[in-house]
Design a protein around this motif. Structure first.
Motif, PDB file in Angstrom:
ATOM      1  N   VAL A   1       0.869  -1.244   0.054  1.00  0.00           N
ATOM      2  CA  VAL A   1       0.016   0.030  -0.220  1.00  0.00           C
ATOM      3  C   VAL A   1       0.762   1.239  -0.103  1.00  0.00           C
ATOM      4  CG1 VAL A   1      -1.985  -1.127   1.042  1.00  0.00           C
ATOM      5  CG2 VAL A   1      -0.018  -0.099   2.596  1.00  0.00           C
ATOM      6  N   GLU A   2       2.070   1.329   0.464  1.00  0.00           N
ATOM      7  CA  GLU A   2       2.821   2.362   0.551  1.00  0.00           C
ATOM      8  C   GLU A   2       3.146   3.179  -0.629  1.00  0.00           C
ATOM      9  OE1 GLU A   2       3.959   4.320   3.165  1.00  0.00           O
ATOM     10  OE2 GLU A   2       3.620   3.000   4.787  1.00  0.00           O
ATOM     11  N   PHE A   3       3.375   2.760  -1.567  1.00  0.00           N
ATOM     12  CA  PHE A   3       3.538   3.339  -2.807  1.00  0.00           C
ATOM     13  C   PHE A   3       2.598   4.182  -3.658  1.00  0.00           C
ATOM     14  CE2 PHE A   3       6.310   4.440  -6.793  1.00  0.00           C
ATOM     15  CZ  PHE A   3       7.049   4.913  -6.161  1.00  0.00           C
TER      16      PHE A   3
ATOM     17  N   ASP B   1       9.591  10.142   0.386  1.00  0.00           N
ATOM     18  CA  ASP B   1       8.938   9.402   1.739  1.00  0.00           C
ATOM     19  C   ASP B   1       8.186   7.860   1.553  1.00  0.00           C
ATOM     20  OD1 ASP B   1       9.865  11.596   3.065  1.00  0.00           O
ATOM     21  OD2 ASP B   1       7.897  12.285   3.572  1.00  0.00           O
ATOM     22  N   GLU B   2       7.753   7.871   0.382  1.00  0.00           N
ATOM     23  CA  GLU B   2       6.948   6.628   0.268  1.00  0.00           C
ATOM     24  C   GLU B   2       7.739   5.707  -0.509  1.00  0.00           C
ATOM     25  OE1 GLU B   2       4.345   6.456   1.707  1.00  0.00           O
ATOM     26  OE2 GLU B   2       3.390   8.453   1.670  1.00  0.00           O
ATOM     27  N   ALA B   3       8.786   6.116  -1.397  1.00  0.00           N
ATOM     28  CA  ALA B   3       9.787   5.183  -1.735  1.00  0.00           C
ATOM     29  C   ALA B   3      10.595   4.526  -0.436  1.00  0.00           C
ATOM     30  CB  ALA B   3      10.669   5.896  -2.533  1.00  0.00           C
ATOM     31  N   ARG B   4      10.844   5.332   0.365  1.00  0.00           N
ATOM     32  CA  ARG B   4      11.526   4.938   1.341  1.00  0.00           C
ATOM     33  C   ARG B   4      10.652   3.991   2.329  1.00  0.00           C
ATOM     34  NH1 ARG B   4      13.400   9.393   3.173  1.00  0.00           N
ATOM     35  NH2 ARG B   4      11.558   9.686   4.250  1.00  0.00           N
ATOM     36  N   HIS B   5       9.319   4.141   2.728  1.00  0.00           N
ATOM     37  CA  HIS B   5       8.656   3.206   3.328  1.00  0.00           C
ATOM     38  C   HIS B   5       8.282   2.043   2.474  1.00  0.00           C
ATOM     39  CE1 HIS B   5       6.379   6.909   5.334  1.00  0.00           C
ATOM     40  NE2 HIS B   5       7.654   6.810   5.567  1.00  0.00           N
ATOM     41  N   THR B   6       8.063   1.947   1.319  1.00  0.00           N
ATOM     42  CA  THR B   6       8.048   0.883   0.427  1.00  0.00           C
ATOM     43  C   THR B   6       9.459   0.023   0.815  1.00  0.00           C
ATOM     44  OG1 THR B   6       6.753   2.024  -1.343  1.00  0.00           O
ATOM     45  CG2 THR B   6       7.534  -0.175  -1.693  1.00  0.00           C
TER      46      THR B   6
ATOM     47  N   ASP C   1       6.888  10.677   9.067  1.00  0.00           N
ATOM     48  CA  ASP C   1       6.962  10.988   7.395  1.00  0.00           C
ATOM     49  C   ASP C   1       5.348  10.947   7.393  1.00  0.00           C
ATOM     50  OD1 ASP C   1       9.650  11.002   7.387  1.00  0.00           O
ATOM     51  OD2 ASP C   1       9.486   9.103   6.351  1.00  0.00           O
ATOM     52  N   GLU C   2       4.552   9.933   7.807  1.00  0.00           N
ATOM     53  CA  GLU C   2       3.024  10.112   7.729  1.00  0.00           C
ATOM     54  C   GLU C   2       2.317  11.185   8.269  1.00  0.00           C
ATOM     55  OE1 GLU C   2       1.914   8.428   5.494  1.00  0.00           O
ATOM     56  OE2 GLU C   2       3.149   6.744   5.197  1.00  0.00           O
ATOM     57  N   SER C   3       2.834  11.782   9.455  1.00  0.00           N
ATOM     58  CA  SER C   3       2.200  12.980   9.926  1.00  0.00           C
ATOM     59  C   SER C   3       2.242  14.012   9.058  1.00  0.00           C
ATOM     60  CB  SER C   3       2.693  13.023  11.347  1.00  0.00           C
ATOM     61  OG  SER C   3       3.918  13.717  11.370  1.00  0.00           O
TER      62      SER C   3
HETATM   63 FE   FE2 Z   1       3.882   5.898   3.707  1.00  0.00          FE
END
Ligand code: FE2
Ligand code: FE2
Length: 371
Positions: free
Chosen positions: A153-155, A185-190, A265-267
């Protein structure tokens, strides 16, 4: 659902006005040796001097004079010419279709951009991977399944908003730059959740058709603001609350650190989305109905998504501390669910969206199957 399309003719715009021919100017310069210097008389506001504050020279420090004025409507030239520069008539249009400030703006965008730049982290370097220790099979399975879901879901939170980013008028550059940080940020979460799944003797688990359906609906949203409601308010808000409770979910200190960093990051992403919707609904109150329709659909898919074993059970095993404490885990998961719904509705309140009477998410997790 309509998809985002940019027509070639929109992109071309006034390109035809630019003449591609040998430069008479250079010929004259080499013959006479006399510079033209006309460009020195063509500029934006002149004589400004931005001063750095305690944290350096931030975007807000250069919001001075006319440079600090964000227009309600972006430049009709629709090119990438910088806001505040002298802009020749013949600049070609890039066909931006989001040209009203209210369609994308949030007052916190510039500050969130600065914060994002200052707080970038590396999943390779900043997670103490060497401290990972083998876990009992049930916990490792549960953590890997959760990481599979999160990797899944992150990306979308990079892929979907950046589809709209390229359609935003360049005069709203602060928003575009913020969305660029969100994509990073999302690349890093993935990457961090994928790494975690592979780092401790487990691997990836089972993908979820329902999660994929919810991502597809985010991707197909009919407007940027509708997408913001689905993505920032509900989807990312959901994972934000989850990450905030990371210490009760994480089976190791390493996992806690992953959740903690992702939460920061999400906040920012949720903070942008909430402020954007607030600004947009203030400007166009009748948009609320479109947003409600989107959330009706998004909430009902979310309910289905969290009514399948591969999502419910890993969380219960992680929160309970093992399969032997499954009941306790379900109880803790109920508390987490209540918090997720509560915080989501608070965000809707904050955005000025009266969602409470219409929300399809029951506060009690045990009632999910009745929804
Ligand atoms: Fe994320
Ligand atoms: Fe996010």
């Amino acid at each position: 659902m309509p998809t985002v399309q940019i027509k070639d003719e929109d992109r071309i715009g006034s390109e035809a006005k630019i003449k591609l021919e040998p430069s008479a100017y250079l010929k004259k310069l080499f013959e006479t040796g006399t510079p033209d210097l006309g460009w020195m008389n063509q500029h934006g506001e002149w004589g400004v001097r931005a001063r750095p504050g305690n944290l350096g020279l931030r975007l807000k420090d250069i919001e001075i004079g006319s440079y600090g004025v964000i227009p309600d409507r972006g430049g009709e030239h629709r090119s990438m010419a910088p806001r505040g520069a002298a802009i020749p008539e013949e600049v070609p249009s890039l066909g931006f279709s989001i040209n009203d400030k209210a369609e994308c703006w949030a007052d916190n965008a510039a500050e969130l951009y600065e914060e994002a730049v200052a707080r970038q982290w590396s999943s390779a370097r900043d997670i103490p991977w060497n401290e990972l220790k083998p876990l009992p099979d049930d916990l490792e399975h549960a953590m890997c399944q959760l990481c599979t879901f999160l990797t899944e879901v992150e990306f979308i939170a990079a892929d979907a908003p950046t589809r709209w980013m390229s359609r935003m008028n360049q005069d709203f550059l602060e928003v575009k730059m913020f969305l660029a940080t969100q994509a990073m940020d999302e690349a890093r979460h993935t990457d961090v959740f994928r790494k975690r799944a592979l780092a401790n003797g487990g691997g990836l688990g089972k993908a979820s058709p329902l999660a994929q359906l919810s991502l597809k609906r985010i991707f197909d949203s009919p407007s940027f603001s509708a997408q913001t409601a689905r993505l920032h308010l509900l989807g990312e808000g959901f994972v934000l609350t989850m990450f905030r409770q990371g210490e009760f979910i994480a089976p190791s200190r390493v996992d806690q650190e992953i959740f903690r960093r992702c939460m920061q990051d999400e906040s920012r992403h949720v903070g942008y989305g909430t402020m954007h919707l607030r600004a947009q609904l203030k400007e166009r109150p009748n948009l609320a109905e479109e947003i409600h329709d989107q959330l009706d659909d998004a909430e009902s898919i979310l309910l289905q998504t969290f009514s399948v074993p591969e999502l419910v059970e890993p969380m219960a095993i992680l929160m309970g501390g093992g399969i032997d404490h499954f009941d306790k885990g379900m109880e803790l998961q109920s508390q987490l669910w209540r918090r997720i719904v509560n915080e989501y509705l608070q965000r809707c309140d904050s955005a000025g969206l009266e969602r409470r009477p219409r929300c399809l998410l029951p506060a009690d997790f045990a009632n999910l199957f009745e929804a």
